[in-house]
Design an enzyme around this catalytic site. Structure first.
Site, PDB file in Angstrom:
ATOM      1  N   GLY A  29       6.481   2.606  -7.861  1.00  0.00           N
ATOM      2  CA  GLY A  29       6.878   1.671  -8.924  1.00  0.00           C
ATOM      3  C   GLY A  29       5.748   1.509  -9.924  1.00  0.00           C
ATOM      4  N   GLU A 107       9.370   3.484   1.864  1.00  0.00           N
ATOM      5  CA  GLU A 107       8.429   2.347   1.756  1.00  0.00           C
ATOM      6  C   GLU A 107       8.456   1.531   3.033  1.00  0.00           C
ATOM      7  OE1 GLU A 107      10.005   0.418  -1.694  1.00  0.00           O
ATOM      8  OE2 GLU A 107       8.580   1.402  -3.039  1.00  0.00           O
TER       9      GLU A 107
HETATM   10  O1  DER Z   1      11.395   0.032  -5.728  1.00  0.00           O
HETATM   11  C1  DER Z   1      10.451  -0.533  -5.217  1.00  0.00           C
HETATM   12  O2  DER Z   1      10.430  -0.910  -4.019  1.00  0.00           O
HETATM   13  C2  DER Z   1       9.281  -0.897  -6.089  1.00  0.00           C
HETATM   14  O3  DER Z   1       8.101  -1.042  -5.332  1.00  0.00           O
HETATM   15  C3  DER Z   1       9.616  -2.214  -6.755  1.00  0.00           C
HETATM   16  O4  DER Z   1       9.886  -3.101  -5.757  1.00  0.00           O
HETATM   17  C4  DER Z   1       8.519  -2.745  -7.635  1.00  0.00           C
HETATM   18  O5  DER Z   1       8.555  -1.988  -8.780  1.00  0.00           O
HETATM   19  P1  DER Z   1       7.700  -2.419 -10.083  1.00  0.00           P
HETATM   20  O6  DER Z   1       6.256  -2.509  -9.598  1.00  0.00           O
HETATM   21  O7  DER Z   1       7.928  -1.281 -11.021  1.00  0.00           O
HETATM   22  O8  DER Z   1       8.226  -3.731 -10.577  1.00  0.00           O
END
Ligand code: DER
Length: 235
Positions: A29, A107
């Site tokens: 992300g 994850e």
């Molecule tokens: O998809 C995911 O699990 C990402 O980690 C999300 O939760 C966070 O994404 P971002 O840092 O782009 O907001």
């Protein structure tokens, strides 16, 4: 400060926890991207040595490769020293919603295998209750008869009022396919989910469901970057 600058501040703070020799879970992300960049930078400067990265997505795998971070996987390193990753929502008990980027399964596997799981967010991710913000609660399902599974998911939350939508690409309406070749059903709740553990168990009992985006009792530290500064909360 822009949201991305706040994400970067939280990410850099988390990388302070990284020590040479660690096996690291590398998140996915826009927030985790900053942490992975920072780790690559410190490796290049010789300030970090002997790091092994376990990427949580093909996207992070590519990013880490381009930074020269040595990579491996859970089969080789079943225990991970530290994972750093973002989140879509964080409640006051450090429960998370993750997966709006579509990487929740890998994850959760990697972050579930780590001794410390440091979550990095900007303050916009803080919520009173998970699922109450009207944003997606992702569930990874097998593609086979996905409509059947989506309907079962919807019926689980009759009273909370829940809409179950197959995640598709806007441009062509094709289903989003995860790194694991599965589909994602995004659940939208009209009010708080209530008992998260019960909801989690009910979702996971549905045949056809692979995993969901509620990360309950997994984070050990949450780093929040806001206009007034950075706060750090430990379990
Ligand atoms: O998809 C995911 O699990 C990402 O980690 C999300 O939760 C966070 O994404 P971002 O840092 O782009 O907001």
């Amino acid at each position: 400060l822009s949201q991305d600058e706040l994400k970067k501040i939280a990410a850099y703070k988390a990388v302070d926890f990284v020590e040479s020799g660690m096996v690291l879970g590398l998140g996915t992300g826009s927030t985790a991207k900053h942490a992975v960049d920072r780790i690559g930078e410190l490796l290049k400067q010789g300030k970090l040595k002997n790091i092994i990265g376990i990427p949580t997505s093909k996207m992070t795998h590519e990013q880490a490769l381009s930074l020269g971070i040595p990579l491996s996987d859970l089969d080789t390193y079943p225990v991970v020293d530290l994972a750093i990753d973002g989140a879509d929502e964080v409640d006051p008990y450090m429960n998370l919603v993750k997966g709006r980027g579509g990487s929740l399964l890998r994850e959760k596997m990697i972050e579930g295998a780590c001794k410390k799981f440091v979550v990095i967010v900007d303050e916009s991710k803080l919520v009173k209750h998970l699922g109450g913000s009207g944003l997606a609660m992702p569930v990874e399902i097998v593609p086979f008869c996905w409509k059947f599974t989506a309907e079962k998911l919807k019926l689980l939350f009759g009273d909370a009022g829940c809409v179950a939508k197959l995640r598709t690409f806007k441009e062509n309406g094709e289903p989003f396919v995860t790194d694991n070749r599965n589909y994602i059903i995004d659940l939208y709740f009209k009010k708080d989910i209530g008992d998260l553990k019960a909801a989690s168990d009910a979702i996971l009992r549905l045949t056809g469901v692979v995993e969901h985006g509620m990360f309950l009792d997994m984070a050990t530290t949450v780093i929040v970057a806001g206009e007034l500064g950075v706060t750090l909360k430990n379990k």
